[in-house]
Design an enzyme around this catalytic site. Structure first.
Site, PDB file in Angstrom:
ATOM      1  CB  SER A  23      -0.930   0.018   1.221  1.00  0.00           C
ATOM      2  OG  SER A  23      -0.162  -0.087   2.414  1.00  0.00           O
ATOM      3  CG  ASP A  78      -4.316   4.935   7.271  1.00  0.00           C
ATOM      4  OD1 ASP A  78      -3.086   4.792   7.447  1.00  0.00           O
ATOM      5  OD2 ASP A  78      -4.904   4.459   6.285  1.00  0.00           O
ATOM      6  CG  HIS A 132      -1.331   3.737   4.600  1.00  0.00           C
ATOM      7  ND1 HIS A 132      -2.407   3.078   5.156  1.00  0.00           N
ATOM      8  CD2 HIS A 132      -0.626   2.812   3.925  1.00  0.00           C
ATOM      9  CE1 HIS A 132      -2.358   1.800   4.825  1.00  0.00           C
ATOM     10  NE2 HIS A 132      -1.283   1.605   4.075  1.00  0.00           N
TER      11      HIS A 132
END
Ligand code: NAG
Ligand code: NAG
Ligand code: NAG
Ligand code: NAG
Ligand code: NAG
Ligand code: NAG
Ligand code: NAG
Length: 348
Positions: free
Chosen positions: A49, A320, A323
């Site tokens: 991610s 978050d 990230h």
């Protein structure tokens, strides 16, 4: 796995949008120099991610939902952030247009394929993780299947760069799977790190053998500061306080050794570590002394927490629990831009 599932839920979704670089300006400083990137025109992306620009299934919850993408492009794009992420900033720095995602390769105008492709999927690792998407070996398989076809020829690859992210999902998966037995974590983590870095070395060598001449791999970030670890209140927090810092430094030590070994095997410096570890620390500790980089007032508090969005995503470093925000990535790339351009443009 509860908190992990929640995390995933808050992470995982889709609307692909081709990026036109808006106001991202990390490369501004090099724009006045000669154009050292003219021969480099494709970016191939592997990993998780931290680099995924939209491969996950649009039915995934979280990343394909509000407020992901709220800063850019204004709606979810499959990036695990409010806006642009590392892949965008690296492409911009290299003056390569953003690559297409593997998931959308059949739907796009064929001319877009010339900028490369991202095979990265959020949640994945070099081994099996909690995410049901291709591990890195399988991502490289997908890449290999496209080679020698009309899409990518050998000569295409000689002018390309690969970005390979191993951001820690193998470790998070292991820690979560053993969160009720700290001893297992403590005794199991080092062997796992060795396995992960060894497999990473195999993966990097393979990408190079397939013909990519420049390969960039970020170091592991200081995971002890990500809210996912630092702001958890339970046993996980207690255990990880002790092991996460050590985990990160052991991983990065081994990674440096692997990359040195790989560079010895090749006649040119094909492999480059992008020093996320120190760049993250520099940005987190910045009190305003770094020209061009505004300090974050509370760099360790994430913007999107437990369903609540902060007032201004541009004032947060973490988006978050895991990230970065667009502003966070932008700052990291500002810190790194000289080293990255030096490493990826010196070309034999
Ligand atoms: C996305 O998820 C849906 C529902 O789970 C599934 O039917 C579909 O096959 C998935 N698509 C891809 C490309 O994996
Ligand atoms: C990656 O996934 C494939 C397909 O599930 C599996 O066969 C392979 O063993 C995995 N590779 C690694 C290194 O875990
Ligand atoms: C990793 O690779 C090193 C060097 O090749 C080797 O000595 C070690 O046994 C390997 N470790 C694991 C866990 O595979
Ligand atoms: C997490 O951060 C919030 C906001 O700073 C704080 O109120 C809370 O006490 C923290 N929780 C833990 C367990 O550190
Ligand atoms: C974590 O550590 C704190 C402080 O040392 C302690 O009070 C708490 O009971 C521990 N939590 C667990 C779940 O072990
Ligand atoms: C997170 O949100 C849920 C539901 O809104 C709430 O019940 C819970 O107390 C919140 N947790 C924290 C740590 O704020
Ligand atoms: C850039 O590279 C130099 C030389 O290797 C190193 O001393 C410096 O710490 C690096 N800077 C960053 C931000 O990574």
């Amino acid at each position: 796995m509860n908190s992990l599932m929640k995390l995933l839920a808050s992470l995982l979704l889709f609307i692909f949008s081709f990026l036109i670089f808006g106001d991202i300006d990390v490369a501004a400083e090099s724009s006045s120099q000669n154009h050292p990137f003219s021969g480099r025109n494709k970016l191939f992306v592997f990993g998780d991610s931290y680099v995924d620009i939209g491969n996950t299934n649009t039915t995934d919850k979280g990343v394909w939902d509000y407020p992901y993408g709220i800063t850019y492009p204004g709606k979810p794009s499959g990036r695990f952030s409010d806006g642009h992420i590392s892949t965008d900033f690296l492409a911009q720095l290299l003056r390569i247009k953003l690559p297409v995602t593997y998931a959308k390769k059949d739907d796009v105008d064929k001319t877009r394929l010339q900028y490369g492709m991202s095979f990265a999927y959020g949640g994945t690792g070099v081994f099996k993780t909690y995410a049901d998407y291709p591990n890195m070996t399988a991502q490289i398989d997908l890449f290999e299947q496209l080679l020698g076809t009309v899409i990518y020829s050998q000569s295409d690859l000689s002018s390309s760069v690969a970005l390979v992210s191993v951001a820690g999902n193998d470790y998070i998966t292991f820690i979560e799977a053993n969160r009720d037995s700290p001893a297992k974590i403590i005794f199991g983590i080092r062997p796992l790190i060795e396995k992960v870095v060894n497999q990473t070395e195999v993966n990097l060598r393979r990408i190079h053998n397939l013909g990519v001449k420049k390969i960039a791999i970020p170091s592991l970030t200081p995971l002890q500061y990500i809210p996912y670890f630092s702001n958890s209140s339970d046993l996980l927090h207690n255990v990880t306080q002790y092991i996460v810092k050590d985990l990160v430094s052991y991983h990065n030590d081994l990674l440096h050794k692997s990359v040195a070994k790989l560079n010895k095997e090749t006649s040119h410096s094909a492999f480059t570590i992008i020093d996320y570890y120190n760049a993250f620390l520099t940005v987190i500790n910045n009190k305003g002394e770094i020209p061009g980089i505004l300090p974050f007032k509370t760099p360790l508090i994430e913007c999107y927490r437990n369903g609540t969005l902060c007032d201004d995503p541009r004032s947060a470093f973490f988006w978050d629990g895991i990230h970065l925000t667009q502003e966070g990535w932008k700052s990291v790339y500002k810190v790194l831009r000289h080293n990255i351009t030096a490493a990826l443009t010196n070309y034999v």
